[in-house]
Design an enzyme around this catalytic site. Structure first.
Site, PDB file in Angstrom:
ATOM      1  N   PRO A  16       1.352  20.560  29.447  1.00  0.00           N
ATOM      2  CG  PRO A  16       0.502  19.536  30.707  1.00  0.00           C
ATOM      3  CD  PRO A  16       0.287  20.244  29.816  1.00  0.00           C
ATOM      4  CG  MET A  17       4.125  18.338  25.823  1.00  0.00           C
ATOM      5  SD  MET A  17       4.677  18.582  24.223  1.00  0.00           S
ATOM      6  CE  MET A  17       5.488  19.854  24.473  1.00  0.00           C
ATOM      7  CB  ALA A  18       5.291  12.832  30.575  1.00  0.00           C
ATOM      8  CB  CYS A 100      -1.998  11.847  29.969  1.00  0.00           C
ATOM      9  SG  CYS A 100      -0.414  11.232  29.432  1.00  0.00           S
ATOM     10  CE  LYS A 142      -3.401  18.993  27.892  1.00  0.00           C
ATOM     11  NZ  LYS A 142      -2.811  17.582  28.168  1.00  0.00           N
TER      12      LYS A 142
HETATM   13  C1  LIG Z   1       6.048  13.764  24.417  1.00  0.00           C
HETATM   14  C2  LIG Z   1       4.075  14.172  24.548  1.00  0.00           C
HETATM   15  C3  LIG Z   1       4.014  13.749  26.235  1.00  0.00           C
HETATM   16  C4  LIG Z   1       2.559  14.088  27.233  1.00  0.00           C
HETATM   17  N1  LIG Z   1       2.355  14.282  28.524  1.00  0.00           N
HETATM   18  C5  LIG Z   1       1.759  14.510  28.957  1.00  0.00           C
HETATM   19  C6  LIG Z   1       1.357  14.531  30.236  1.00  0.00           C
HETATM   20  O1  LIG Z   1       2.471  14.313  31.393  1.00  0.00           O
HETATM   21  N2  LIG Z   1       0.618  15.504  30.519  1.00  0.00           N
HETATM   22  C7  LIG Z   1      -0.616  15.962  29.788  1.00  0.00           C
HETATM   23  O2  LIG Z   1      -2.272  16.259  30.205  1.00  0.00           O
HETATM   24  N3  LIG Z   1      -0.640  15.525  29.122  1.00  0.00           N
HETATM   25  C8  LIG Z   1       0.575  15.249  28.003  1.00  0.00           C
HETATM   26  N4  LIG Z   1       0.831  14.970  26.634  1.00  0.00           N
HETATM   27  C9  LIG Z   1      -0.713  15.410  26.079  1.00  0.00           C
HETATM   28  C10 LIG Z   1      -0.449  17.295  25.843  1.00  0.00           C
HETATM   29  O3  LIG Z   1       0.045  18.094  26.871  1.00  0.00           O
HETATM   30  C11 LIG Z   1      -1.237  17.957  24.378  1.00  0.00           C
HETATM   31  O4  LIG Z   1      -2.576  17.518  25.500  1.00  0.00           O
HETATM   32  C12 LIG Z   1      -1.495  17.245  23.184  1.00  0.00           C
HETATM   33  O5  LIG Z   1       0.225  16.907  22.911  1.00  0.00           O
HETATM   34  C13 LIG Z   1      -1.767  18.187  22.454  1.00  0.00           C
HETATM   35  O6  LIG Z   1      -1.390  19.012  22.057  1.00  0.00           O
HETATM   36  P1  LIG Z   1      -0.493  19.770  20.953  1.00  0.00           P
HETATM   37  O7  LIG Z   1      -1.273  19.837  19.852  1.00  0.00           O
HETATM   38  O8  LIG Z   1      -0.650  21.098  20.891  1.00  0.00           O
HETATM   39  O9  LIG Z   1       0.579  18.774  20.723  1.00  0.00           O
HETATM   40  C14 LIG Z   1       2.017  14.418  26.329  1.00  0.00           C
HETATM   41  C15 LIG Z   1       2.062  15.328  25.598  1.00  0.00           C
HETATM   42  C16 LIG Z   1       3.242  14.619  24.173  1.00  0.00           C
HETATM   43  C17 LIG Z   1       3.643  15.034  22.775  1.00  0.00           C
END
Ligand SMILES: Cc1cc2nc3c(=O)[nH]c(=O)nc-3n(C[C@H](O)[C@H](O)[C@H](O)COP(=O)(O)O)c2cc1C
Length: 358
Positions: A16-18, A100, A142
């Site tokens: 999930p990425m806001a 987050c 998460k």
């Molecule tokens: C732009 C952005 C928004 C994010 N929003 C959320 C979110 O709404 N909820 C959440 O649990 N994690 C959020 N994350 C964290 C990601 O879900 C993930 O845990 C983190 O980016 C690490 O994974 P990656 O290395 O594959 O990017 C966000 C990350 C990014 C970069």
């Protein structure tokens, strides 16, 4: 891979990425090989449910099941209400955000900050599970590895959450204190996996098929979750699936295919956000697709001046047509650059914006 009663097509998850993983992007990732996608978080604040932003997030029209919605907040009763609100809007799985780093709700830190207050975290989980159980909706969660290096409590919390009825855990291999700095570590994820019986999903810095296989093997996790590396590269899921199945690498996609995918993505995006917002919020996605391509910077500058869908789509089509004159296929991904560029500012700004809007 199963979450409650839902059998998933594979174990490759979109994180999930806001501001990123909206319905059009989730749908696209699923079409390109992701087995599961969780929505951007929806606030537990009832007063915000009718805002345009939250109602867009709660709109799941045409989305492939199972529809999983992440909720964020700091009050157990409000979180239980938010779960029910989202179930009424089509959610089939409810995910609790304890991952987050920068989310402030009701003047209290939510997200991974909850890992510091284990009693409150448990109250929230119990209230959400109690609300979801009568509707037969699984609850997942998460989290990070802990609050800080000295307080890595993911294992203890995972056991507590499992006992409270959580049916799947995703763990990002960083502490809350780390934000996005440094490297994700996988030992704590492995320890969580060894300590519980429910499925565990490993997350953090997975940006290539080899890394996905390595993390699965290091952690023993049931699935991997990919966030930043899927930005502008939603076909990463089919590349990983192919590598897992055959041990060989899929050729990069044809430029013509990416052009079509991006134009379809844009159309879906405009349909959800409308022209004014759609053109503006599409810019970051387009920027990610063209990153690492020749002339990308000049193209991004021009595209950022465009204010209507027609011109934006035409500019994208022209950019990829010009690229196709020189090469059939997209260049091989440069994962090191992808993650390095995504570090720091970009993510912090996105989250700060989210926080202000909430
Ligand atoms: C732009 C952005 C928004 C994010 N929003 C959320 C979110 O709404 N909820 C959440 O649990 N994690 C959020 N994350 C964290 C990601 O879900 C993930 O845990 C983190 O980016 C690490 O994974 P990656 O290395 O594959 O990017 C966000 C990350 C990014 C970069």
């Amino acid at each position: 891979m199963q979450i409650g009663q839902y059998q998933l097509p594979n174990n490759l998850f979109v994180a999930p990425m806001a501001g990123v993983t909206d319905r059009p992007f989730r749908t696209l990732c699923k079409k390109l090989g992701a087995g599961y996608a969780v929505s951007e978080m929806v606030t537990s604040r009832r007063d915000l449910w009718h805002t345009l932003k939250t109602s867009r997030r709660a709109d799941h029209t045409g989305e492939t099941a199972p529809i999983a919605v992440q909720i964020a907040g700091t009050d157990a009763a409000m979180m239980a209400d938010a779960a029910l609100y989202n179930i009424d809007n089509g959610a089939q799985i409810i995910d609790i955000n304890m991952g987050c780093p920068a989310k402030k709700v009701c003047n209290k830190w939510a997200g991974s900050a909850l890992m510091q207050d284990e009693n409150l975290a448990l109250q929230i989980v119990e209230a959400v599970v109690a609300a979801c159980a009568p509707r037969n909706v699984p609850v997942t969660l998460k989290m990070r590895t802990g609050w800080c290096q000295a307080h890595k409590n993911a294992v203890a919390l995972a056991q507590t959450f499992e006992q409270a009825g959580v049916q799947m855990l995703a763990v990002h291999g960083r502490t809350r204190e780390q934000g996005y700095k440094g490297e994700a570590e996988y030992d704590t994820i492995a320890a969580v996996k060894a300590a519980v019986h429910i499925p565990v999903v490993a997350n953090g810095d997975i940006d290539t098929p080899q890394k996905a296989r390595q993390v699965l093997s290091l952690t023993g996790a049931d699935a991997v979750m990919i966030g930043r590396a899927a930005q502008g590269r939603p076909w990463i899921f089919r590349e990983i699936a192919h590598f897992m199945a055959t041990g060989t690498h899929l050729a990069p996609p044809l430029v013509a295919e990416v052009k079509r995918l991006l134009l379809d993505h844009l159309q879906d995006h405009y349909a959800l956000y409308g022209e004014f917002s759609g053109v503006r919020t599409a810019r970051k996605h387009i920027g990610w697709y063209v990153k690492s391509l020749p002339q990308a910077e000049a193209f991004r500058d021009r595209m950022n001046q465009m204010e209507d869908c027609g011109h934006q789509m035409q500019a994208v089509a022209d950019f990829f047509d010009a690229l196709a004159v020189h090469t059939d296929r997209m260049p091989l991904a440069r994962p090191d650059t992808l993650l390095a560029e995504a570090e720091g500012r970009e993510r912090t700004e996105e989250m700060e914006k989210e926080e202000k809007e909430a």
